[in-house]
Design a protein around this motif. Structure first.
Motif, PDB file in Angstrom:
ATOM      1  N   LYS A 130      -5.388   4.910 -15.336  1.00 42.31           N
ATOM      2  CA  LYS A 130      -6.274   3.904 -14.708  1.00 42.31           C
ATOM      3  C   LYS A 130      -5.870   3.391 -13.478  1.00 42.31           C
ATOM      4  O   LYS A 130      -6.625   3.208 -12.738  1.00 42.31           O
ATOM      5  CB  LYS A 130      -6.456   2.629 -15.606  1.00 42.31           C
ATOM      6  CG  LYS A 130      -7.221   2.903 -17.066  1.00 42.31           C
ATOM      7  CD  LYS A 130      -7.475   1.952 -17.840  1.00 42.31           C
ATOM      8  CE  LYS A 130      -8.221   2.286 -19.042  1.00 42.31           C
ATOM      9  NZ  LYS A 130      -8.333   0.965 -20.013  1.00 42.31           N
ATOM     10  N   ALA A 131      -4.662   3.357 -13.002  1.00 41.25           N
ATOM     11  CA  ALA A 131      -4.008   2.910 -11.982  1.00 41.25           C
ATOM     12  C   ALA A 131      -3.718   4.057 -11.003  1.00 41.25           C
ATOM     13  O   ALA A 131      -3.046   3.833  -9.963  1.00 41.25           O
ATOM     14  CB  ALA A 131      -2.683   2.176 -12.276  1.00 41.25           C
ATOM     15  N   GLY A 132      -4.379   5.107 -11.289  1.00 42.30           N
ATOM     16  CA  GLY A 132      -4.101   6.505 -10.541  1.00 42.30           C
ATOM     17  C   GLY A 132      -2.808   7.005 -10.512  1.00 42.30           C
ATOM     18  O   GLY A 132      -2.292   7.991  -9.717  1.00 42.30           O
ATOM     19  N   VAL A 133      -1.959   6.742 -11.876  1.00 47.09           N
ATOM     20  CA  VAL A 133      -0.655   7.317 -11.838  1.00 47.09           C
ATOM     21  C   VAL A 133      -0.597   8.333 -13.037  1.00 47.09           C
ATOM     22  O   VAL A 133      -0.949   7.992 -14.205  1.00 47.09           O
ATOM     23  CB  VAL A 133       0.524   6.277 -12.215  1.00 47.09           C
ATOM     24  CG1 VAL A 133       1.655   6.865 -12.562  1.00 47.09           C
ATOM     25  CG2 VAL A 133       0.346   5.150 -10.902  1.00 47.09           C
ATOM     26  N   GLU A 134      -0.346   9.582 -12.827  1.00 45.07           N
ATOM     27  CA  GLU A 134      -0.400  10.625 -13.858  1.00 45.07           C
ATOM     28  C   GLU A 134       1.052  10.785 -14.514  1.00 45.07           C
ATOM     29  O   GLU A 134       2.050  10.835 -13.823  1.00 45.07           O
ATOM     30  CB  GLU A 134      -0.533  11.924 -13.275  1.00 45.07           C
ATOM     31  CG  GLU A 134      -2.280  11.901 -12.739  1.00 45.07           C
ATOM     32  CD  GLU A 134      -3.190  12.176 -14.017  1.00 45.07           C
ATOM     33  OE1 GLU A 134      -2.650  12.263 -15.070  1.00 45.07           O
ATOM     34  OE2 GLU A 134      -4.363  11.603 -13.619  1.00 45.07           O
ATOM     35  N   GLY A 139       0.847  -1.212  -0.037  1.00 47.20           N
ATOM     36  CA  GLY A 139      -0.166   0.110  -0.038  1.00 47.20           C
ATOM     37  C   GLY A 139       0.879   1.293   0.088  1.00 47.20           C
ATOM     38  O   GLY A 139       0.620   2.172  -0.958  1.00 47.20           O
ATOM     39  N   ASN A 140       1.775   1.272   0.720  1.00 49.89           N
ATOM     40  CA  ASN A 140       2.919   2.292   0.780  1.00 49.89           C
ATOM     41  C   ASN A 140       3.396   2.633  -0.726  1.00 49.89           C
ATOM     42  O   ASN A 140       3.821   3.695  -1.051  1.00 49.89           O
ATOM     43  CB  ASN A 140       3.711   2.133   1.866  1.00 49.89           C
ATOM     44  CG  ASN A 140       3.367   2.171   3.361  1.00 49.89           C
ATOM     45  OD1 ASN A 140       2.218   2.778   3.362  1.00 49.89           O
ATOM     46  ND2 ASN A 140       4.001   1.460   4.203  1.00 49.89           N
ATOM     47  N   ILE A 141       3.982   1.705  -1.396  1.00 44.16           N
ATOM     48  CA  ILE A 141       4.533   1.508  -2.632  1.00 44.16           C
ATOM     49  C   ILE A 141       3.528   2.228  -3.553  1.00 44.16           C
ATOM     50  O   ILE A 141       3.986   3.189  -4.238  1.00 44.16           O
ATOM     51  CB  ILE A 141       5.057   0.287  -3.050  1.00 44.16           C
ATOM     52  CG1 ILE A 141       6.252  -0.226  -2.039  1.00 44.16           C
ATOM     53  CG2 ILE A 141       5.462   0.317  -4.436  1.00 44.16           C
ATOM     54  CD1 ILE A 141       6.810  -1.613  -2.287  1.00 44.16           C
ATOM     55  N   ILE A 142       2.411   1.738  -3.548  1.00 46.65           N
ATOM     56  CA  ILE A 142       1.347   1.994  -4.243  1.00 46.65           C
ATOM     57  C   ILE A 142       1.200   3.859  -4.152  1.00 46.65           C
ATOM     58  O   ILE A 142       0.938   4.471  -5.062  1.00 46.65           O
ATOM     59  CB  ILE A 142      -0.072   1.494  -4.142  1.00 46.65           C
ATOM     60  CG1 ILE A 142       0.185   0.172  -4.678  1.00 46.65           C
ATOM     61  CG2 ILE A 142      -1.161   2.069  -4.946  1.00 46.65           C
ATOM     62  CD1 ILE A 142      -1.066  -0.981  -4.148  1.00 46.65           C
ATOM     63  N   ASP A 143       0.947   4.247  -2.807  1.00 51.40           N
ATOM     64  CA  ASP A 143       0.860   5.554  -2.619  1.00 51.40           C
ATOM     65  C   ASP A 143       2.129   6.332  -3.114  1.00 51.40           C
ATOM     66  O   ASP A 143       1.984   7.610  -3.442  1.00 51.40           O
ATOM     67  CB  ASP A 143       0.796   5.911  -1.074  1.00 51.40           C
ATOM     68  CG  ASP A 143      -0.375   5.478  -0.445  1.00 51.40           C
ATOM     69  OD1 ASP A 143      -1.213   5.159  -1.235  1.00 51.40           O
ATOM     70  OD2 ASP A 143      -0.382   4.996   0.740  1.00 51.40           O
ATOM     71  N   ILE A 144       3.271   5.790  -3.192  1.00 50.19           N
ATOM     72  CA  ILE A 144       4.531   6.652  -3.785  1.00 50.19           C
ATOM     73  C   ILE A 144       4.467   6.631  -4.933  1.00 50.19           C
ATOM     74  O   ILE A 144       4.553   7.815  -5.631  1.00 50.19           O
ATOM     75  CB  ILE A 144       5.985   5.747  -3.106  1.00 50.19           C
ATOM     76  CG1 ILE A 144       6.095   5.917  -1.783  1.00 50.19           C
ATOM     77  CG2 ILE A 144       7.198   6.483  -4.031  1.00 50.19           C
ATOM     78  CD1 ILE A 144       7.091   4.878  -1.356  1.00 50.19           C
ATOM     79  N   LEU A 145       3.952   5.702  -5.722  1.00 48.62           N
ATOM     80  CA  LEU A 145       3.729   5.721  -7.408  1.00 48.62           C
ATOM     81  C   LEU A 145       2.861   6.723  -7.912  1.00 48.62           C
ATOM     82  O   LEU A 145       2.864   7.232  -8.786  1.00 48.62           O
ATOM     83  CB  LEU A 145       3.512   4.186  -7.884  1.00 48.62           C
ATOM     84  CG  LEU A 145       4.580   3.145  -7.583  1.00 48.62           C
ATOM     85  CD1 LEU A 145       3.976   1.956  -8.178  1.00 48.62           C
ATOM     86  CD2 LEU A 145       6.020   3.627  -8.364  1.00 48.62           C
ATOM     87  N   ARG A 146       1.728   6.865  -6.924  1.00 49.36           N
ATOM     88  CA  ARG A 146       0.531   7.964  -7.312  1.00 49.36           C
ATOM     89  C   ARG A 146       0.914   9.237  -6.825  1.00 49.36           C
ATOM     90  O   ARG A 146       0.136  10.028  -7.303  1.00 49.36           O
ATOM     91  CB  ARG A 146      -0.741   7.174  -6.578  1.00 49.36           C
ATOM     92  CG  ARG A 146      -1.341   6.088  -7.149  1.00 49.36           C
ATOM     93  CD  ARG A 146      -2.497   5.553  -6.646  1.00 49.36           C
ATOM     94  NE  ARG A 146      -3.421   4.548  -7.121  1.00 49.36           N
ATOM     95  CZ  ARG A 146      -4.155   3.724  -6.605  1.00 49.36           C
ATOM     96  NH1 ARG A 146      -4.363   3.927  -5.421  1.00 49.36           N
ATOM     97  NH2 ARG A 146      -4.693   2.818  -7.326  1.00 49.36           N
ATOM     98  N   ASP A 147       1.862   9.444  -6.002  1.00 45.97           N
ATOM     99  CA  ASP A 147       2.205  10.808  -5.532  1.00 45.97           C
ATOM    100  C   ASP A 147       2.930  11.634  -6.510  1.00 45.97           C
ATOM    101  O   ASP A 147       4.100  11.531  -6.548  1.00 45.97           O
ATOM    102  CB  ASP A 147       2.746  10.609  -4.052  1.00 45.97           C
ATOM    103  CG  ASP A 147       3.124  12.138  -3.734  1.00 45.97           C
ATOM    104  OD1 ASP A 147       2.834  13.064  -4.244  1.00 45.97           O
ATOM    105  OD2 ASP A 147       3.717  12.244  -2.423  1.00 45.97           O
ATOM    106  N   SER A 148       2.383  12.615  -7.240  1.00 45.56           N
ATOM    107  CA  SER A 148       3.036  13.114  -8.439  1.00 45.56           C
ATOM    108  C   SER A 148       3.968  14.154  -8.134  1.00 45.56           C
ATOM    109  O   SER A 148       4.970  14.742  -8.563  1.00 45.56           O
ATOM    110  CB  SER A 148       1.967  13.847  -9.328  1.00 45.56           C
ATOM    111  OG  SER A 148       1.228  14.948  -8.466  1.00 45.56           O
ATOM    112  N   SER A 149       4.102  14.609  -6.484  1.00 42.56           N
ATOM    113  CA  SER A 149       5.034  15.471  -5.948  1.00 42.56           C
ATOM    114  C   SER A 149       6.242  14.689  -5.532  1.00 42.56           C
ATOM    115  O   SER A 149       7.377  15.415  -5.636  1.00 42.56           O
ATOM    116  CB  SER A 149       4.491  16.131  -4.867  1.00 42.56           C
ATOM    117  OG  SER A 149       4.226  15.159  -3.679  1.00 42.56           O
TER     118      SER A 149
END
Length: 778
Positions: A567-571, A530-540
């Protein structure tokens, strides 16, 4: 001599090579050749980022599809002649569903629900996807339906992995049968039948009378290096290289300018070196002044490829000296702002790349051969020169960052220059370290029988992928560096890598030991993923950049990657167009034509992606070594025609409960309508929850709808919408003020099974894409 003589023609023909060398074009041209010769021919791509459909200019997908306009040649035209050429793009998700059902299906009527659920859980692991795609590929190696089967494979490193799998899985099934009787995919008996199929595949792959393995390469040092390395690896598992195609050779007559003359001479040196290092028949294909797309262009390539005279001479048009075109491109990028599309504020690439608070991660991905590795190395070196402690990580199994830097790069971080370190993730090394760590942690905690069972599970081929991901995860979580630069594998495999935290999060729950909280997979936990997913999705803290070459196929593949990431929440935040021809060196028809093509596609990139565009010009020399990497320059242009908020179309999707159809439409509108439409959804009698089956159906394609809520009309802005789209609820649909209205007539999937939901989801996705396209054309 033909590429493959007709009198000794092999049934299976494999094309592989470094990304971007033209293997798909060569594979398609070969398939056309045999189809025109009257052979019933199938071309299959094993690349998860397939572009067969782009090259053939027709839809293909995960089914055997006839290719229009290709039939056998006849002396006298024959009406209703049978189609001779067929194609298929193996889709990993579809293959996974089919594979699961092939195992579970026979038990559904005879086993209780709890047993079926247990089997489904066993098949929920991430390795099932790899196994399923591989199994579908193997299916085509036991058929007598076609005279010729052509395999257009993924870039080299992943192809080696694919071809090692039948050996690995056959051995693993045999060992598991003698041991616990369990594999990571469930009981041995459930997949025992696959062993014979895999053994047959091994026999076919190793038999030169049945299989011809062809490497395609460019006349460049790095391409030659990878070809030699890959041929050696194939030889180590008993597969011999049949032929080499050296593609993209500069026509001598077109290389009058010093810039191209140097490149031509460098290519000739590589060709001579290839003759020394590779003792296989070779074919030579010249660079063309246009791209290869469509049946006519592919047929011309097939004639050139199979005509030994044509394949050994320069067939470029007569070179004429002409003045440079009046174009917006110069050596450093776009000249001025004469094009109003580029009259936008300055874009600071340093602000995007440099860390502000804490460690920052930069991902560079794109189609194979577009220069991701070089761009990654240039970026990492530039950021390190600014005083940022930087680690460059390659996740590509065919990595060559060591060759680019001119320094040895291994599986532990090595210093390249001041503030710059580099490391490669080697799957075999990661697997050994991972296995040793898990077993060491378990010793003293479990019985010898349990340790034996764990070791057996750890010998599964799919654990290699998990081990490589564990290494990747360690770097993502690292705080030892200010900046992490990831040079990733080609697009499809990068998307697979980024899917893994989502897949493994669920698998870890299944594998966890309830009593102790430990797991066979060691320190990996759902919380960690979950933490890794959050890192990948955090555009900052994480920046995704697409690297492409200004041609149609790389553009389409990169655009699909951008959509899949979204789709995976990654910009995605930046697009880099690499190897753009400098204007001043394009002084004859051949290179002016190529440059014109690039200019056209640069415009399309701006329009399609609507992101900042960085331009890397083609360099006079192949970029290798610190000095040339520092000399590489970049011009960044701001976002193309940015739409301000009040120009975006406000679109409302409505139905009755706002739990399925309108929710799915809103989600797809956010994905495909970025900067074009501002989507909303609501219902006249909202159910209060989003249908769990809708959430699960969207999750299958990587779209997270867990944050969506079921909304009433009072929960959305009370405005006049540009468009109100009803989903098919007839008179029960609520009335909302709108400039335009549409009804899409989508059936309500509420009572449907999973397959029904998928069909409705796909129907909505197509409608949204058509709608967005119409908005773009307004």
């Amino acid at each position: 001599m033909l590429l493959i003589p007709d009198n000794t023609m092999t049934k299976y023909i494999f094309f592989s090579g470094k990304g971007g060398v033209g293997k798909t074009s060569m594979a398609c041209a070969t398939a056309i050749h045999y189809a025109l010769a009257g052979k019933k021919t199938l071309i299959v791509t094993t690349d998860p980022a397939s572009n067969l459909a782009d090259v053939f200019e027709q839809e293909i997908g995960h089914r055997v599809t006839p290719i229009k306009g290709v039939g056998a040649r006849h002396a006298v035209p024959v009406q209703n002649a049978p189609v001779q050429l067929f194609a298929m793009e193996i889709d990993p998700d579809e293959a996974t569903r089919e594979y699961k059902e092939s195992i579970i299906g026979p038990y559904r009527e005879v086993m209780p629900d709890d047993v079926i659920a247990s089997i489904e859980e066993n098949l929920s692991g991430a390795c099932t996807t790899e196994m399923a795609s591989f199994d579908r590929f193997i299916d085509f190696m036991g058929t007598n339906e076609y005279d010729v089967v052509v395999f257009d494979t993924a870039p080299t490193g992943h192809t080696i992995r694919l071809l090692e799998l039948p050996v690995d899985w056959s051995r693993h099934i045999e060992e598991s049968a003698e041991g616990s009787g369990q594999t990571c995919l469930g009981p041995v008996q459930s997949i025992q039948g696959s062993k014979e199929k895999y053994d047959r595949a091994i026999s076919i792959l190793r038999d030169p009378a049945e299989t011809n393995f062809i490497f395609v390469m460019r006349p460049e040092d790095l391409s030659l290096y990878e070809t030699v390395r890959a041929a050696g690896e194939l030889g180590s598992i008993g597969i011999n290289t049949g032929e080499i195609i050296i593609n993209g050779i500069y026509p001598e007559e077109a290389c009058g300018v010093d810039f191209f003359r140097k490149k031509y001479l460098a290519q000739q040196d590589v060709i001579k070196e290839a003759d020394k290092l590779i003792d296989s028949p070779k074919r030579y294909m010249f660079l063309r002044d246009n791209e290869v797309k469509g049946i006519e262009a592919l047929t011309n390539i097939s004639r050139e490829l199979f005509d030994s005279a044509e394949a050994r001479k320069c067939n470029s048009a007569e070179v004429k000296k002409t003045p440079p075109l009046n174009s917006p491109l110069t050596k450093g990028g776009y000249r001025g702002v004469t094009n109003p599309e580029f009259q936008t504020p300055h874009f600071d690439i340093n602000q995007l790349f440099l860390p502000q608070n804490g460690t920052k991660a930069l991902f560079f991905t794109g189609k194979g051969g577009v220069g991701k590795t070089t761009v990654s190395c240039v970026t990492a070196l530039r950021m390190a020169d600014k005083g940022t402690r930087t680690l460059l990580v390659t996740t590509d199994p065919a990595a060559h960052i060591g060759e680019v830097f001119g320094k040895k790069v291994g599986t532990e971080p090595a210093e390249i220059s001041k503030n710059l370190y580099a490391v490669m993730i080697d799957q075999e090394t990661a697997f050994r370290e991972y296995k040793e760590k898990v077993l060491n942690d378990a010793r003293g905690k479990y019985s010898e029988d349990m340790l034996s069972a764990m070791e057996e599970e750890l010998n599964s081929p799919c654990i290699e992928e998990m081990a490589a991901f564990e290494k990747f995860a360690q770097f993502i979580e690292s705080k030892d560096y200010d900046l992490l630069v990831f040079d990733t594998a080609p697009t499809g495999h990068t998307l697979r890598l980024l899917d893994l935290p989502f897949d493994y999060a669920r698998q870890m729950e299944i594998m966890a030991d309830v009593s102790s909280g430990s797991s066979v997979t060691g320190n990996i936990t759902k919380e960690r993923f979950g933490n890794i997913i959050d890192i990948l999705r955090d555009s900052s803290s994480t920046v995704f950049t697409l690297v492409l070459y200004p041609e149609s196929t790389p553009i389409e593949e990169s655009y699909r990657a951008m959509i899949d990431l979204k789709k995976a929440g990654v910009e995605t935040q930046l697009v880099i167009a690499n190897m753009v021809l400098p204007e001043e060196v394009c002084t004859n028809d051949f290179f002016i034509n190529r440059r014109n093509m690039q200019i056209k596609y640069l415009g399309e990139i701006n329009k399609k992606f609507k992101l900042p565009l960085a331009i890397y010009p083609l360099m006079e020399e192949e970029i290798k070594g610190i000095k040339l990497l520092r000399a590489a320059h970049i011009e960044v242009k701001p976002r193309y025609g940015p739409r301000v908020e009040n120009r975006m179309k406000k679109v409302l999707f409505v139905c009755i409960e706002n739990s399925c159809r309108s929710q799915i439409a809103e989600a797809f509108a956010k994905i495909y309508g970025k900067d074009i439409i501002e989507p909303y959804s609501s219902g006249s009698r909202p159910s209060g929850i989003v249908n769990p089956k809708a959430i699960e159906s969207m999750k299958e394609i990587g779209c997270d709808m867990t944050t969506h809520t079921s909304k009433s009309l009072s929960d959305i802005p009370d405005i006049e919408y540009d468009y109100v789209i009803t989903m098919g609820c007839g008179d029960e649909c609520p009335f909302v003020k709108a400039k335009h209205r549409e009804d899409w007539g989508i059936p309500d999937p509420k009572e449907m099974d999973a397959e029904g939901f998928r069909k409705v989801r796909e129907m909505i996705e197509e409608k949204v894409k058509e709608f967005v396209q119409a908005m773009e054309n307004e």
